[in-house]
Motif scaffolding. Sequence first.
Motif, mmCIF file in Angstrom:
data_model
loop_
_atom_site.group_PDB
_atom_site.id
_atom_site.type_symbol
_atom_site.label_atom_id
_atom_site.label_comp_id
_atom_site.label_asym_id
_atom_site.label_seq_id
_atom_site.Cartn_x
_atom_site.Cartn_y
_atom_site.Cartn_z
ATOM 1 N N ARG A 188 0.840 -1.215 0.000
ATOM 2 C CA ARG A 188 0.000 0.000 0.000
ATOM 3 C C ARG A 188 0.865 1.251 0.000
ATOM 4 O O ARG A 188 0.610 2.192 -0.749
ATOM 5 N N ASP A 189 1.923 1.246 0.835
ATOM 6 C CA ASP A 189 2.800 2.425 0.933
ATOM 7 C C ASP A 189 3.455 2.730 -0.418
ATOM 8 O O ASP A 189 3.499 3.880 -0.848
ATOM 9 N N CYS A 190 3.981 1.682 -1.051
ATOM 10 C CA CYS A 190 4.682 1.901 -2.324
ATOM 11 C C CYS A 190 3.713 2.317 -3.422
ATOM 12 O O CYS A 190 4.046 3.154 -4.267
ATOM 13 N N ALA A 218 1.057 4.009 -2.999
ATOM 14 C CA ALA A 218 0.691 5.403 -2.743
ATOM 15 C C ALA A 218 1.843 6.338 -3.097
ATOM 16 O O ALA A 218 1.646 7.412 -3.656
ATOM 17 N N CYS A 219 3.079 5.899 -2.792
ATOM 18 C CA CYS A 219 4.237 6.782 -2.933
ATOM 19 C C CYS A 219 4.846 6.729 -4.332
ATOM 20 O O CYS A 219 5.023 7.745 -4.992
ATOM 21 N N ALA A 220 5.160 5.513 -4.824
ATOM 22 C CA ALA A 220 5.838 5.380 -6.118
ATOM 23 C C ALA A 220 4.841 5.145 -7.261
ATOM 24 O O ALA A 220 5.237 5.096 -8.416
ATOM 25 N N TRP A 265 12.310 -0.283 2.523
ATOM 26 C CA TRP A 265 11.099 -0.126 3.327
ATOM 27 C C TRP A 265 11.221 -0.912 4.631
ATOM 28 O O TRP A 265 10.946 -0.393 5.708
#
Lengths: 224, 233
Positions: free
Chosen positions: B47-49, B51-53, B113
């Motif tokens: 989810r983080d990646c 959203a970010c990348a 991460w």
Amino acid sequence: MRILLAEDERELSSALTEILTHNHYSVDAVYNGQDALDYGLSSNYDGIILDIMMPQLDGLTVLRQLREQNVVIPVLMLTAKSEIEDRIAGLDMGADDYLSKPFAMGELLARLRAMTRRKADYIPNILQLGNITLDRASFELSNGETSLRLANKEFQVLEMLMSASGRLISTEQFMERIWGFDTEAEANVVWVYLSFLRKKLAALGADVAIKVTRGAGYRLEKLT
Amino acid sequence: MLTLLSYKNGEIIVPVDTAAQMFFGDDLSSLLDAQSLLATEVEQLRRDCAACAGKDPVDHWQTRMKSVESTRDKLGRLGLPVTGESALQGLRDLVGLRVVCPFIDGVYLARKWFLERSSLEIVEERDYIGAPKANGYRSCHLIVRLHIRGTPITAEIQLRTLAMDCWATLEHQLKYKNAAPVQALIVRELKRCADEIASTDWNLLSIREMMEAGIPAGDDIMEKELDNADSAG
């Protein structure tokens, strides 16, 4: 490295082409002496594998005419067992080595490596620049810790760069030597392969990089 | 009775046998919680990646718990007491997470991460991509310590590409380790395959990046090269 293969037995020729390509050479195959002479005169090969018994012109005549016109490309003759006189004549005419048929493929490859490194400036089997080595027998690009095995054209591009001792190599030179004259490949294919190599040099933490000079070409340079 | 389960991409796959309950006793629930915690972590990573990348670097992942049988074998080999308690103290791979990425940059993104993740204590990193094993095995291993209700659980996270996973899966099936006379030859050939695959991994990344940035036409290459040289220098 670019090899001219002059051998009129089609089956042997296609088997040799297959194996040479698999061993990361570029190969032009011709099937008679006249073509062998024309190709030998018009293009700069790293080596010629020359059968003696061929239609139109025999191998010895091809060899004599090449040497007369100052073509110094190393030549490996292929002879039949009984042709001792031909071998002597060929070596005296400027052939660099011979193999008698039938021969083992491993020996042909080893003789080809030996012959192509006997140039004016000696090219060793392991090329080194900075912290990077390229093994010409195993095609491994290594930093000592880890190694990547390069495919045919990638290997040839890097081999040219690493054995150029600082000379610039143009896109056209890469094209001619590796892809050949009658290629349908576009000029940007060289750039694609340079991009593959740059990525791998970076992945290995190389202290050398492929640098470009406007209008002239590429070379490997030490990073400062 | 406890429900004992294993997870793969968030789905339940294998019920854990009762032998594990008998061997690990009360610690079993901590091990299973460690396993599901790792599952939660990797989903958070995705989810983080994303959203970010803008893209998910993970193709698939899997958690597993070491079987009681191979736990006993390993303790025996190491000369440790064959008990659940000694396994928890002495073995670092009772619980494992394997994360498989399509491209090699995803492996490094995932590594970063995990290293920056405050909920995980990194015990050790083993970079078998930078320094592969003799047979060519490549993966990035992170040994992490989790604290489950006060019980420290050491787990192993393996990060690799699809191509590395393909090699490792096939290598595992070959079972050549006792093939004495040809062992050296097999190791050498496996390494050759691994080195080719590693080379291909970098090419696939190069191709993806070329597609993203565009391949210049023949006439434009020199300009692009000089632009790149300027911006790099």
